[in-house]
Design an enzyme around this catalytic site. Structure first.
Site, PDB file in Angstrom:
ATOM      1  N   CYS A 243      14.721  28.549  17.598  1.00  0.00           N
ATOM      2  CA  CYS A 243      13.576  27.598  17.834  1.00  0.00           C
ATOM      3  C   CYS A 243      12.912  27.342  16.551  1.00  0.00           C
ATOM      4  O   CYS A 243      12.519  28.383  15.917  1.00  0.00           O
ATOM      5  CB  CYS A 243      12.524  28.311  19.072  1.00  0.00           C
TER       6      CYS A 243
ATOM      7  N   CYS B 114       9.145  29.268  17.096  1.00  0.00           N
ATOM      8  CA  CYS B 114       8.990  30.788  17.277  1.00  0.00           C
ATOM      9  C   CYS B 114      10.181  31.476  16.581  1.00  0.00           C
ATOM     10  O   CYS B 114      10.339  32.631  16.790  1.00  0.00           O
ATOM     11  CB  CYS B 114       8.590  31.045  18.546  1.00  0.00           C
TER      12      CYS B 114
ATOM     13  N   CYS C 197      27.081  12.243  21.534  1.00  0.00           N
ATOM     14  CA  CYS C 197      25.770  11.435  22.041  1.00  0.00           C
ATOM     15  C   CYS C 197      24.994  11.185  20.977  1.00  0.00           C
ATOM     16  O   CYS C 197      23.871  10.562  21.237  1.00  0.00           O
ATOM     17  CB  CYS C 197      25.249  12.437  23.253  1.00  0.00           C
TER      18      CYS C 197
ATOM     19  N   CYS D 200      11.994  25.865  25.050  1.00  0.00           N
ATOM     20  CA  CYS D 200      12.064  27.367  24.593  1.00  0.00           C
ATOM     21  C   CYS D 200      11.240  28.127  25.448  1.00  0.00           C
ATOM     22  O   CYS D 200      10.459  27.758  25.942  1.00  0.00           O
ATOM     23  CB  CYS D 200      11.458  27.393  23.159  1.00  0.00           C
TER      24      CYS D 200
ATOM     25  N   CYS E 130       8.084  29.952  23.599  1.00  0.00           N
ATOM     26  CA  CYS E 130       7.092  29.235  23.161  1.00  0.00           C
ATOM     27  C   CYS E 130       6.639  28.035  23.649  1.00  0.00           C
ATOM     28  O   CYS E 130       5.849  27.130  23.350  1.00  0.00           O
ATOM     29  CB  CYS E 130       6.995  29.042  21.547  1.00  0.00           C
TER      30      CYS E 130
ATOM     31  N   ARG F  85      25.966  19.976  29.399  1.00  0.00           N
ATOM     32  CA  ARG F  85      25.712  19.476  28.234  1.00  0.00           C
ATOM     33  C   ARG F  85      24.051  19.824  27.809  1.00  0.00           C
ATOM     34  O   ARG F  85      23.410  19.032  28.560  1.00  0.00           O
ATOM     35  CB  ARG F  85      26.176  18.211  27.704  1.00  0.00           C
TER      36      ARG F  85
ATOM     37  N   CYS G 113      21.898  18.723  25.205  1.00  0.00           N
ATOM     38  CA  CYS G 113      21.450  17.646  24.326  1.00  0.00           C
ATOM     39  C   CYS G 113      19.886  18.258  23.474  1.00  0.00           C
ATOM     40  O   CYS G 113      19.198  18.042  23.987  1.00  0.00           O
ATOM     41  CB  CYS G 113      21.547  16.625  24.795  1.00  0.00           C
TER      42      CYS G 113
END
Length: 137
Positions: free
Chosen positions: A49, A52, A67, A98, A101, A119, A121
């Site tokens: 992330c 964090c 995509c 996340c 956070c 998926r 994305c």
């Protein structure tokens, strides 16, 4: 990772993140398709992330979905992500954030590879790539 990482004010996040990362991660924005730095990354490592540094995805779960955003067939654990109903922009989707956070990552769709059928994305700007080869040196 500190338990207070997710308790920052908008101004504290603005001081830490780039303008684009703040727009995507804290204001639920989306980066332009095919523009993210991690879209074509094929190196072995971990995806953390941006906000964090929690571990969210592993390179072995990344694949090219076509995509325009990095795609994964699974997170590192179910607890790594939060799933929220998203009915914005005239669509019914599931937003992923996340789990530590609450940073906006992207969306999850039921059109993934046969391995999971899912998926994930994800916006590149919401992730930090940590190359496992660099960790070993």
């Amino acid at each position: 990772m500190n338990d207070n990482d997710h308790k920052k004010s908008d101004q504290e996040w603005r001081n830490i993140l780039s303008e684009e990362a703040f727009r995507v991660c804290r204001q639920q924005g989306t980066e332009a398709p095919y523009s993210g730095t991690l879209l074509h990354n094929k190196d072995t490592g971990d995806y953390l992330c941006t906000c964090c540094q929690a571990l969210l995805f592993k390179s072995e779960n990344k694949y090219d979905s076509g995509c325009g955003w990095p795609s994964f067939d699974a997170p590192v654990s179910h607890d790594a992500l939060r799933y929220l109903e998203d009915n914005s922009q005239g669509m019914q989707r599931v937003e992923i954030r996340c789990g530590f956070c609450d940073s906006h990552l992207g969306h999850v769709f039921p059109d993934g590879p046969k391995s999971t059928g899912v998926r994930y994305c994800v916006n590149s700007v919401s992730l930090i790539f940590n190359n496992s080869d660099l960790q070993k040196t």
